[in-house]
Design an enzyme around this catalytic site. Structure first.
Site, PDB file in Angstrom:
ATOM      1  N   SER A 264       0.800  -1.123   0.186  1.00 40.97           N
ATOM      2  CA  SER A 264      -0.038   0.140   0.030  1.00 40.97           C
ATOM      3  C   SER A 264       0.859   1.272   0.027  1.00 40.97           C
ATOM      4  O   SER A 264       2.153   1.106   0.135  1.00 40.97           O
ATOM      5  CB  SER A 264      -0.719  -0.232   1.363  1.00 40.97           C
ATOM      6  OG  SER A 264       0.166   0.047   2.387  1.00 40.97           O
ATOM      7  N   LYS A 265       0.370   2.361  -0.194  1.00 42.99           N
ATOM      8  CA  LYS A 265       1.006   3.819  -0.102  1.00 42.99           C
ATOM      9  C   LYS A 265       1.598   3.748   1.122  1.00 42.99           C
ATOM     10  O   LYS A 265       2.816   4.120   1.376  1.00 42.99           O
ATOM     11  CB  LYS A 265       0.383   4.799  -0.663  1.00 42.99           C
ATOM     12  CG  LYS A 265       0.805   6.111  -0.471  1.00 42.99           C
ATOM     13  CD  LYS A 265       0.282   7.185  -1.313  1.00 42.99           C
ATOM     14  CE  LYS A 265       0.909   8.473  -1.269  1.00 42.99           C
ATOM     15  NZ  LYS A 265       1.455   8.844   0.215  1.00 42.99           N
ATOM     16  N   ARG A 266       0.809   3.681   2.054  1.00 42.64           N
ATOM     17  CA  ARG A 266       1.344   3.773   3.544  1.00 42.64           C
ATOM     18  C   ARG A 266       2.281   2.842   3.739  1.00 42.64           C
ATOM     19  O   ARG A 266       3.458   2.981   4.469  1.00 42.64           O
ATOM     20  CB  ARG A 266       0.155   3.253   4.452  1.00 42.64           C
ATOM     21  CG  ARG A 266      -0.263   4.354   5.255  1.00 42.64           C
ATOM     22  CD  ARG A 266      -1.260   4.099   6.393  1.00 42.64           C
ATOM     23  NE  ARG A 266      -0.823   3.765   7.570  1.00 42.64           N
ATOM     24  CZ  ARG A 266      -1.432   3.247   8.561  1.00 42.64           C
ATOM     25  NH1 ARG A 266      -2.652   2.441   8.246  1.00 42.64           N
ATOM     26  NH2 ARG A 266      -0.890   2.902   9.665  1.00 42.64           N
ATOM     27  N   ASP A 269       5.457   4.425   1.954  1.00 46.83           N
ATOM     28  CA  ASP A 269       5.813   5.564   2.763  1.00 46.83           C
ATOM     29  C   ASP A 269       6.621   5.140   3.941  1.00 46.83           C
ATOM     30  O   ASP A 269       7.694   5.841   4.234  1.00 46.83           O
ATOM     31  CB  ASP A 269       4.733   6.493   3.172  1.00 46.83           C
ATOM     32  CG  ASP A 269       4.123   7.277   2.116  1.00 46.83           C
ATOM     33  OD1 ASP A 269       4.589   7.115   1.103  1.00 46.83           O
ATOM     34  OD2 ASP A 269       2.984   7.576   2.267  1.00 46.83           O
TER      35      ASP A 269
END
Ligand code: GLU
Length: 511
Positions: A264-266, A269
């Site tokens: 996921s983007k999370r 990141d």
């Protein structure tokens, strides 16, 4: 036999995730391998999630990776328009047909009614809280209400949808190239909404209609769409297209680096790597997420890395140019199980590709970058030599640029550890003797190095003893590219200047 046609069908709801880019790549590779067409269709029927700029971004990202489509909203083909919002009328026609055949129906349930249905099913201990063959008979739709009642409600402005009439007891079967035969019982499939009150179709209807009209032969997409496939298979059947149904291939999920759950983007990141191919600016927050491109990844390296996420060619090598990927790709060699996203591997690929680049090409790049970013003028020949010396040492081009600065500017920082360990009165005399003996007409690195060695040998000092100190005096660092190359690029006069500049500093450190 009709030629292979595949499509990548993104919804323009934001920046394209790296997983979406992999799906696009697999479609592209399959098309090229089969000498077919690769189409990009923009699925923008969900107006609520529409993000302006996303469509251009997606197409730009594909161009950057080197996998431009043969047909898209930018390159018109025979099967356009390629943007679903421009195909509204087409879907209406097929919905009409389904309604006429009694394979779809109007539903006028309010949000409260739908919620009450779910609550009822929950109370009854049901796992599936679906609007389906059982529950639909207790709801407000054209199967339970009279035609007049439905017409009245719709004309009075009540929201309505048109749903797919899924049979109660039927086995839905289809072949998936990655997973083999998939069998789903229709009782587990809900009556999907096909058309919304705004007159726009949902993904399910538009996707099937367009795949059919655009003569798509293979649907290659992420595993998250596998649960939707039975509804699609039913739609093909209902519309009389079963014989021409495309083949399916649902690609394995990309997993977080630790293998726990979907990437996921999370997660990206948190682990500090990009999720988007190019810089993406969030339209609400204005926050810019750095892309692979801007981070310094070479498109050919990223393509190679992505191709091996789920596809195992079974060959004893990992480096594949885009052309080799196009020649070797096969869906049969795509695995079922999720594949971990290992950014270290992506970095490794980048390093390999950087390493393979020729020095002149890198030199040209360096000349430009040095001039525009650092106002440094450099000859192409020198820049090529620098590239040769640095390319094996860095992962990204911008690191090469950074490391090349030391060839033009005296170091601003010196490795004190090395100085403390290696610098001595003897070392100082050795360096001084070397520059005294160094003739300004000597330009070859090896010849300069020989002068150094001969000078120290004549002083009865082992040249190896002060080699690292010499390096620190020239570049500030205890390690780095080949010393011969450094000497050659700097040239005798600059070597002298730098050693003369370094010695007083060394004295200070040693005190
Ligand atoms: N619009 C869907 C998406 O955003 C397409 C899925 C498919 O390829 O069928 O991924």
């Amino acid at each position: 036999m009709s030629s292979t046609r595949v499509r990548f069908a993104p919804s323009p709801t934001g920046g394209l995730h790296i997983g979406g880019l992999r799906t696009a790549l697999f479609n592209y590779l399959f098309a090229r391998k089969s000498k077919g067409q690769f189409i990009v269709r923009i699925e923008d029927t969900d107006q609520k999630r529409f993000v302006s700029g996303a469509e251009n971004y997606i197409l730009d990202a594909l161009d950057w990776l080197g996998i431009s489509p043969d047909e898209s909203t930018r390159i018109n083909g025979e099967y356009g328009p390629y943007r679903q919002s421009e195909r509204k009328e087409i879907y209406q026609e097929y919905v009409k047909e389904l309604l006429q055949k009694d394979l779809a129906y109007y539903a006028v349930d309010t949000a409260e009614e739908l919620e009450a249905m779910r609550e009822r099913l929950k109370q009854a201990g049901m796992v599936n809280l679906h609007y389906n063959s059982l529950s639909r008979m207790t709801m407000s739709n054209s199967l339970t209400l009279s035609k007049e009642e439905i017409e009245n409600r719709i004309s009075s402005g009540a929201p309505y949808v048109i749903r797919l009439k899924v049979p109660a007891k039927e086995e839905i079967r289809f072949k998936d190239i990655v997973r083999g035969f998939v069998v789903v019982h229709s009782s587990t499939v809900d009556d999907k909404v096909l058309l919304k009150s705004d007159g726009l179709p949902t993904y399910h209807l538009a996707n099937v209609v367009d795949d059919h009209l655009m003569k798509i032969t293979h649907v290659i997409r992420g595993e998250e769409w596998l649960p939707s496939a039975p509804s699609h298979v039913l739609l093909y059947k209902y519309l009389g297209w079963s014989d021409e149904m495309p083949e399916f291939a649902h690609l394995p999920l990309l997993l977080k680096p630790d293998g726990n759950g979907k990437l996921s983007k999370r997660a990206a990141d948190k682990a500090g790597f990009p999720i988007f191919p190019l810089n993406w600016t969030d339209s609400e927050s204005g926050v810019v997420s750095e892309g692979y491109k801007e981070k310094g990844y070479l498109p050919e390296a990223l393509a190679n890395f992505l191709a091996l996420l789920g596809w195992n060619p079974g060959l004893d090598k990992e480096i594949f140019s885009l052309e080799e990927l196009e020649n070797n790709f096969s869906l049969e060699k795509v695995g079922k199980s999720g594949t971990k996203f290992d950014i270290e591997k992506a970095r490794w690929f980048n390093q390999q590709y950087l390493n393979q680049k020729n020095d002149l090409e890198l030199g040209n790049w360096l000349v430009k970058e040095l001039s525009t970013k650092h106002a440094i003028t450099c000859e192409l020949e020198t820049a090529s030599k620098i590239s040769f010396a640095l390319k094996t040492r860095v992962t990204f081009l911008h690191e090469m640029l950074q490391e090349s600065i030391v060839f033009f500017e005296k170091p601003s920082h010196f490795d004190e550890k090395v100085i403390k360990k290696k610098y001595s009165e003897e070392g100082k005399s050795a360096l001084k003797a070397f520059i005294n003996n160094l003739d300004n007409s000597i330009t070859e690195g090896e010849a300069i190095k020989n002068t150094y060695s001969e000078t120290l040998n004549n002083l009865n000092i082992n040249p190896g003893k002060y080699m690292q100190l010499l390096r620190v005096s020239l570049t500030g660092a205890g390690g780095g590219p080949d010393l011969g190359v450094i000497l050659e690029i700097l040239g005798p006069q600059e070597i002298k200047d730098r050693i003369n500049f370094a010695i007083p500093l060394f004295n200070k450190v040693k005190k």
